[in-house]
Design a protein around this motif. Structure first.
Motif, mmCIF file in Angstrom:
data_model
loop_
_atom_site.group_PDB
_atom_site.id
_atom_site.type_symbol
_atom_site.label_atom_id
_atom_site.label_comp_id
_atom_site.label_asym_id
_atom_site.label_seq_id
_atom_site.Cartn_x
_atom_site.Cartn_y
_atom_site.Cartn_z
ATOM 1 N N ILE A 1 -1.544 -6.111 1.034
ATOM 2 C CA ILE A 1 -2.274 -5.109 1.830
ATOM 3 C C ILE A 1 -2.551 -5.674 3.219
ATOM 4 O O ILE A 1 -2.447 -6.887 3.426
ATOM 5 N N GLY A 2 -2.938 -4.798 4.140
ATOM 6 C CA GLY A 2 -3.425 -5.252 5.434
ATOM 7 C C GLY A 2 -4.920 -5.516 5.327
ATOM 8 O O GLY A 2 -5.588 -4.989 4.428
ATOM 9 N N PRO B 1 0.868 -1.177 0.000
ATOM 10 C CA PRO B 1 0.000 0.000 0.000
ATOM 11 C C PRO B 1 0.906 1.228 0.000
ATOM 12 O O PRO B 1 2.046 1.145 0.461
ATOM 13 N N LEU C 1 -5.392 4.583 -5.255
ATOM 14 C CA LEU C 1 -5.375 3.253 -5.883
ATOM 15 C C LEU C 1 -4.733 3.287 -7.269
ATOM 16 O O LEU C 1 -4.052 2.350 -7.675
ATOM 17 N N TYR D 1 1.791 4.369 1.847
ATOM 18 C CA TYR D 1 1.547 4.680 3.253
ATOM 19 C C TYR D 1 1.158 6.152 3.427
ATOM 20 O O TYR D 1 1.677 7.018 2.715
ATOM 21 N N GLY E 1 4.014 -2.411 11.418
ATOM 22 C CA GLY E 1 3.010 -2.861 10.444
ATOM 23 C C GLY E 1 3.452 -2.490 9.031
ATOM 24 O O GLY E 1 3.424 -3.317 8.116
ATOM 25 N N HIS F 1 -2.762 -9.418 4.597
ATOM 26 C CA HIS F 1 -2.162 -9.987 5.814
ATOM 27 C C HIS F 1 -2.882 -9.453 7.047
ATOM 28 O O HIS F 1 -3.688 -8.524 6.961
ATOM 29 N N TRP G 1 -2.850 -8.265 11.322
ATOM 30 C CA TRP G 1 -2.310 -7.125 12.062
ATOM 31 C C TRP G 1 -1.243 -7.559 13.040
ATOM 32 O O TRP G 1 -1.341 -8.630 13.629
ATOM 33 N N TRP G 2 -0.280 -6.678 13.219
ATOM 34 C CA TRP G 2 0.662 -6.858 14.313
ATOM 35 C C TRP G 2 0.017 -6.264 15.554
ATOM 36 O O TRP G 2 -0.359 -5.079 15.564
ATOM 37 N N ASP H 1 1.107 8.092 0.228
ATOM 38 C CA ASP H 1 -0.212 8.601 -0.109
ATOM 39 C C ASP H 1 -0.256 10.002 0.507
ATOM 40 O O ASP H 1 -0.205 10.144 1.731
#
Ligand code: MSP
Length: 691
Positions: free
Chosen positions: A259-260, A9, A231, A11, A20, A289, A291-292, A49
């Motif tokens: 992506i998260g 993504p 995007l 960020y 993360g 994925h 989350w941490w 971003d």
């Protein structure tokens, strides 16, 4: 030539990079390096971003222009990736003129095609999330359902993309591309979301409210909604910057968008429909994925002061140790827990002990007994064949698993090879052979086999720990140059070993840290909360050694099970409608071992076994431990450290949580149940409960 294009993504430029963000970027880097060595042309994109209300506000607060603000802040990401040995091909910023022009070009195209229209819109607007919500979407306090901040009623003209008209096309696409979203339960989530009518997407913000964005080309009183702008980076980064692979093939479509899980809808609903409308091919896969989490399950947040700063770890323990930890610890798709103790334990056991030891042993023995020149393997016996066979299997498994982004499992497979070399050394005891001149040939064989297996392990680990792997390889007088190096027999006898020092010195603070920060144990007499239950459950693999019908209950068996405790346990279990006695004898099961013993029709049942529901009443399917599990092996929930206070649980405690099967794997929330890193499975349909 095969191509591999991976993205992270982009960020939010305002955020300080944390674990993360580092995780996704390291994952992308590892996948890229791996594909590169397998001969793919690769392209790896990350970036920032930079538009939107939050940026505008942060700049106002600092008394600078938004452009000055982002020009200063984006460096935090770019600098971090350089420090972390991240080999991205491009760093895109959404404020770059090429990207802005590309977004406008796409908007104009959609406007000309009639895919965008304007209308008066009123609804609940959240300043924090920069979007409208419907009445139904608000939380129980009538606040925004994401940040839970108050919303305001707004009425304004806006521009809308006809996203709803692509609903069926998207459903058809998903139905014919079941592996488009990884893992598959995220595919189910999006498929479920699409059962509701899909609304059109508001893609504009009036300039009067937000000026920091890309102006709409057909109405300059408006700027573009940040997600619509963001995007498009995945395509603009190559198209608008005229980039191709070295052989001239276009870079788009992406092989993987990493992506998260929190940005699944934007990537799996907004994005594909935008692409469909623009007649651009869709990406091959979206991989979401987990989350941490920190401190056993908390979300990281600035206000809680629990954000893990990657720099702290890299500076103290090295970049490769940190990369290894991230990649090994999180099973892609599931949440992972970050604790300092877990970090130290993982690095000490895998890297200092297993990998470090084997390399040092081989290195030292060759230096001391063969003047630093690798000897020739004299005779290949059974033990040697075993190591060579395992190496072959591991290479095959990695080649198959890594392209599917099964990262942590792949690393574990490599570590099994490393541990097998240590075991081989223990059995052969080359340090003893070295004392006996008549055993010189045997010693030579042991050292060649071990050195070659270590070389292979280091090559396989290179995408994860590039600098340390190279350092280790140079100790063996070797280098990693091409895919051909991923096969047995590359080291040549006579090769001169290089200098060596421990690759990963043991972190000695483990004990101190553990003493300093004892794990918070729930008080024995205080009822457990649902969050505490999974850690407190003592779940083990066990073997059924005897099966009798219960004398007083038609539905029950009385089982004797071996749970690795010396003495078998008696448990009563309602399996008579599901299994014949002979099907159960000698079968491995999963036992909930610290459940308070209770009499069942007169016979004390000491524990409970787990089974999954089916569509038929009273019929269930036993949960199965991984094939290599032995009686007594402990099962834990991935990412949840087991408590050690030996508490006995009641049925009511167990009822506070819900175990569920997804993709044949047993989950508690987002955490899989596993034994020795392999999932505990159950052959029932998705969504079935485990009791
Ligand atoms: N700017 C958007 C993405 C636009 S992509 C076209 C964004 N940025 S973000 O900085 O908020 O988040 C970027 C990524 O970091 C997301 O994938 C998010 O899931 C991930 N993470 C943020 N916190 C995280 C953890 N604690 N753990 C793992 N990843 C998490 O969303």
């Amino acid at each position: 030539m095969k191509n591999f294009y991976v993205t992270t993504p982009i960020y939010y430029v305002n955020d300080a990079p944390h674990i993360g963000h580092s995780y996704t970027t390291v994952l992308a880097d590892i996948l890229t390096r791996f594909h590169k060595i397998l001969g793919y042309q690769t392209y790896f994109l990350t970036g920032t971003d930079e538009h939107g209300q939050k940026v505008q506000r942060a700049a106002e607060k600092r008394g600078v222009t938004p452009q000055e603000h982002v020009d200063e802040y984006y460096h935090r990401f770019e600098d971090l990736w350089k420090k972390m040995d991240i080999g991205n091909d491009f760093f895109i910023r959404t404020t770059m003129p090429e990207h802005k022009a590309y977004v406008q070009e796409c908007l104009q195209k959609l406007w000309d095609k009639g895919e965008i229209y304007s209308k008066e819109y009123e609804g609940w607007y959240s300043v924090g999330e920069e979007r409208f919500f419907t009445e139904d979407e608000l939380d129980e306090n009538k606040c925004d359902p994401i940040s839970h901040r108050p919303v305001e009623w707004l009425k304004e003209k806006n521009y809308f993309f006809k996203m709803g008209s692509y609903q069926q096309k998207l459903i058809d696409f998903l139905e014919s591309h079941k592996d488009w979203i990884v893992p598959d339960y995220r595919w189910n989530e999006i498929r479920g979301f699409l059962k509701q009518p899909l609304n059109d997407l508001c893609i504009s913000r009036p300039k009067a409210r937000l000026s920091w964005g890309i102006p709409l080309p057909f109405d300059t009183d408006y700027v573009t909604y940040v997600w619509f702008d963001a995007l498009l980076n995945y395509v603009s980064a190559s198209t608008a910057f005229h980039k191709t692979y070295a052989d001239g093939t276009p870079i788009w479509p992406a092989t993987y968008h990493l992506i998260g899980k929190d940005i699944l809808t934007t990537h799996c609903v907004y994005w594909p429909t935008m692409l469909m409308a623009l007649d651009i091919p869709l990406p091959e896969h979206v991989l979401a994925h987990g989350w941490w989490l920190v401190n056993g399950g908390e979300k990281m947040s600035k206000s809680a002061g629990n954000v893990v700063n990657p720099m702290d770890y890299m500076e103290k323990y090295g970049i490769d140790a940190f990369r290894y930890f991230l990649a090994r610890e999180m099973v892609v798709g599931q949440d992972a827990n970050f604790t300092h103790e877990g970090f130290v334990r993982r690095i000490n056991s895998d890297l200092a002990n297993d990998l470090g030891n084997v390399l040092n042993r081989v290195h030292r023995l060759v230096l001391n007994n063969f003047e630093g020149k690798l000897p020739k393997a004299a005779q290949i016996g059974e033990a040697e064949k075993e190591v060579i066979d395992l190496a072959g299997k591991v290479i095959a498994e990695i080649k198959e698993g890594l392209p599917k982004a099964r990262l942590s499992q792949s690393i574990e497979t490599i570590m099994q090879l490393v541990r097998s070399i240590n075991r081989y050394l223990e059995v052969k005891a080359p340090w003893k052979l070295a004392k006996d001149e008549s055993k010189k040939d045997e010693l030579a064989t042991v050292l060649y086999i071990s050195a070659e297996a270590v070389r292979l392990s280091l090559c396989l680990l290179w995408p994860v720990i590039p600098s340390k792997a190279e350092e280790g390889l140079s100790m063996l007088g070797s280098k990693f140059q091409s895919a051909e190096d991923l096969s047995w027999g590359v080291l040549q006898s006579g090769e001169t070993f290089g200098e060596g020092k421990p690759l990963f010195p043991r972190i000695e603070e483990e004990k101190k840290q553990e003493q300093a920060k004892p794990v918070q144990k729930p008080k024995q007499n205080k009822p457990l909360t649902a969050e505490e239950v999974p850690a407190e459950m003592d779940i083990r693999a066990a073997k059924i050694i005897d099966v009798q019908n219960h004398p007083d209950a038609d539905s029950l068996y009385v089982l004797q099970v071996d749970a690795g405790e010396g003495e078998p346990r008696t448990i009563c279990s309602g399996l008579r409608a599901s299994y014949k006695a002979e099907e159960l004898k000698d079968r491995m099961i999963v036992l909930f071992a610290n459940l308070k013993p209770a009499p069942l029709r007169g016979i004390m049942s000491n524990g409970m076994l787990f089974a999954g529901d089916t569509d038929e009443e009273h019929v269930c399917v036993l949960i199965a431990p991984p094939e290599d599990a032995k009686p007594g092996d402990r099962a834990t929930f991935h990412g949840i450290a087991p408590a050690t206070d030996g508490r006995v649980l009641k049925v009511k405690d167990f009822e506070k949580i819900s175990l569920e099967v997804r993709g044949k794997v047993v989950f508690c929330g987002e955490n899989t149940l596993e034994i020795g890193d392999k999932p505990v499975t159950c052959d029932v349909l998705d969504g079935k409960k485990v009791h």
